[in-house]
Enzyme design. Structure first.
Site, mmCIF file in Angstrom:
data_model
loop_
_atom_site.group_PDB
_atom_site.id
_atom_site.type_symbol
_atom_site.label_atom_id
_atom_site.label_comp_id
_atom_site.label_asym_id
_atom_site.label_seq_id
_atom_site.Cartn_x
_atom_site.Cartn_y
_atom_site.Cartn_z
ATOM 1 N N LYS A 10 1.309 5.175 17.004
ATOM 2 C CA LYS A 10 -0.073 4.731 16.814
ATOM 3 C C LYS A 10 -0.592 4.015 18.063
ATOM 4 O O LYS A 10 0.189 3.659 18.958
ATOM 5 C CB LYS A 10 -0.119 3.832 15.564
ATOM 6 C CG LYS A 10 0.315 4.563 14.274
ATOM 7 C CD LYS A 10 0.268 3.633 13.070
ATOM 8 C CE LYS A 10 0.713 4.352 11.797
ATOM 9 N NZ LYS A 10 0.620 3.459 10.604
ATOM 10 N N TYR A 50 -4.942 11.015 6.564
ATOM 11 C CA TYR A 50 -4.746 9.901 5.632
ATOM 12 C C TYR A 50 -5.539 10.087 4.334
ATOM 13 O O TYR A 50 -5.860 9.092 3.659
ATOM 14 C CB TYR A 50 -5.136 8.582 6.311
ATOM 15 C CG TYR A 50 -4.052 8.027 7.233
ATOM 16 C CD1 TYR A 50 -2.767 7.767 6.746
ATOM 17 C CD2 TYR A 50 -4.322 7.729 8.561
ATOM 18 C CE1 TYR A 50 -1.774 7.248 7.578
ATOM 19 C CE2 TYR A 50 -3.330 7.205 9.401
ATOM 20 C CZ TYR A 50 -2.066 6.962 8.894
ATOM 21 O OH TYR A 50 -1.084 6.436 9.707
ATOM 22 N N ASN A 113 1.374 -1.304 12.557
ATOM 23 C CA ASN A 113 2.806 -1.070 12.359
ATOM 24 C C ASN A 113 3.385 0.074 13.201
ATOM 25 O O ASN A 113 4.450 0.611 12.892
ATOM 26 C CB ASN A 113 3.134 -0.929 10.866
ATOM 27 C CG ASN A 113 2.424 0.242 10.217
ATOM 28 O OD1 ASN A 113 1.738 1.000 10.895
ATOM 29 N ND2 ASN A 113 2.600 0.400 8.920
ATOM 30 N N HIS A 116 3.946 6.232 12.448
ATOM 31 C CA HIS A 116 3.820 6.991 11.200
ATOM 32 C C HIS A 116 4.949 8.005 11.142
ATOM 33 O O HIS A 116 5.297 8.610 12.149
ATOM 34 C CB HIS A 116 2.482 7.758 11.158
ATOM 35 C CG HIS A 116 2.439 8.795 10.064
ATOM 36 N ND1 HIS A 116 2.073 8.499 8.775
ATOM 37 C CD2 HIS A 116 2.775 10.111 10.068
ATOM 38 C CE1 HIS A 116 2.181 9.601 8.029
ATOM 39 N NE2 HIS A 116 2.598 10.592 8.783
ATOM 40 N N GLU A 127 1.266 17.857 7.566
ATOM 41 C CA GLU A 127 0.867 17.062 8.726
ATOM 42 C C GLU A 127 1.118 17.818 10.034
ATOM 43 O O GLU A 127 0.288 17.767 10.956
ATOM 44 C CB GLU A 127 1.632 15.737 8.711
ATOM 45 C CG GLU A 127 1.213 14.847 7.541
ATOM 46 C CD GLU A 127 2.093 13.623 7.317
ATOM 47 O OE1 GLU A 127 1.767 12.834 6.412
ATOM 48 O OE2 GLU A 127 3.102 13.454 8.037
HETATM 49 P P1 IDP Z 1 3.528 4.284 5.507
HETATM 50 O O1 IDP Z 1 2.880 4.398 6.868
HETATM 51 O O2 IDP Z 1 4.731 3.393 5.535
HETATM 52 O O3 IDP Z 1 3.788 5.627 4.867
HETATM 53 P P2 IDP Z 1 1.283 4.012 3.656
HETATM 54 O O4 IDP Z 1 1.294 3.211 2.393
HETATM 55 O O5 IDP Z 1 1.285 5.500 3.535
HETATM 56 O O6 IDP Z 1 2.499 3.504 4.558
HETATM 57 O O7 IDP Z 1 0.011 3.552 4.467
HETATM 58 C C1 IDP Z 1 -0.412 4.271 5.600
HETATM 59 C C2 IDP Z 1 -0.814 3.308 6.681
HETATM 60 O O8 IDP Z 1 -1.989 2.606 6.271
HETATM 61 C C3 IDP Z 1 0.201 2.215 6.987
HETATM 62 O O9 IDP Z 1 1.229 2.645 7.855
HETATM 63 C C4 IDP Z 1 -0.683 1.160 7.624
HETATM 64 O O10 IDP Z 1 -1.001 1.514 8.979
HETATM 65 C C5 IDP Z 1 -1.962 1.296 6.797
HETATM 66 N N1 IDP Z 1 -1.982 0.355 5.680
HETATM 67 C C6 IDP Z 1 -1.394 0.500 4.469
HETATM 68 N N2 IDP Z 1 -1.613 -0.579 3.680
HETATM 69 C C7 IDP Z 1 -2.368 -1.421 4.422
HETATM 70 C C8 IDP Z 1 -2.926 -2.724 4.178
HETATM 71 O O11 IDP Z 1 -2.767 -3.315 3.108
HETATM 72 N N3 IDP Z 1 -3.637 -3.279 5.199
HETATM 73 C C9 IDP Z 1 -3.835 -2.645 6.394
HETATM 74 N N4 IDP Z 1 -3.333 -1.436 6.663
HETATM 75 C C10 IDP Z 1 -2.603 -0.825 5.693
HETATM 76 MG MG MG Z 2 2.477 7.092 4.143
#
Ligand code: IDP
Ligand code: MG
Length: 150
Positions: A10, A50, A113, A116, A127
């Protein structure tokens, strides 16, 4: 089972100079890169990638974040690659991610974070199709493979 998974470094990972560190971890694990592309994700593609999160409170912020700068899109292949990369990434919230994981070692917050990784073989297929054409994916043999796969 040999699988392919879609991995996206990212904008925060790129800006923080962490591409080499993260790619190095995947290489070190013995996963094989079969596609890489450094690009800026158009908004429509970000929303498609997404789509499962559409309607959630963080969706617009997520789209803004993921389209805010260049990303490194990749496909990695290896034994159990989907789950393997998810384990290496750690939990979504870096505060819950174990030490030794990418997010656990390198990140502070869920919204930044760094990485992905596909959550299933089916998601990976979708994807990879969203980001790469067939001719951008390389079938290649590594001379080291017999030392990774018996
Ligand atoms: P993942 O990336 O671990 O699969 P997902 O629940 O699929 O997690 O969420 C996708 C992405 O959306 C996360 O990696 C993060 O960048 C963002 N995200 C998810 N939940 C939150 C939140 O509560 N606040 C801000 N960003 C979030
Ligand atoms: Mg995810």
């Amino acid at each position: 089972m040999i699988e392919r998974t879609f991995v996206l470094l990212k904008p925060d990972a790129v800006q923080r100079g962490l591409m080499g560190e993260i790619v190095g971890r995947l290489e070190g694990k013995g996963l094989k890169p079969v596609a890489m592309k450094f690009m800026r994700i158009p908004k429509e593609l970000a929303e498609r990638h997404y789509a499962e999160h559409k309607g959630k409170s963080f969706f617009s912020g997520l789209i803004e974040y993921i389209t805010s700068g260049p990303v490194l899109c990749m496909v990695w292949e290896g034994e159990n690659a989907v789950a393997s990369v998810r384990t290496m990434m750690g939990k979504t919230n870096p505060q819950d991610a174990a030490p030794g994981t990418i997010r656990g070692d390198l990140c502070q917050q869920t919204g930044r974070n760094a990485v992905h990784g596909s959550d299933s073989v089916e998601s990976a297929r979708r994807e990879i199709g969203n980001f790469f054409n067939d001719y951008e994916i390389q079938e290649w043999k590594r001379s080291v493979d017999p030392w990774l796969f018996e």
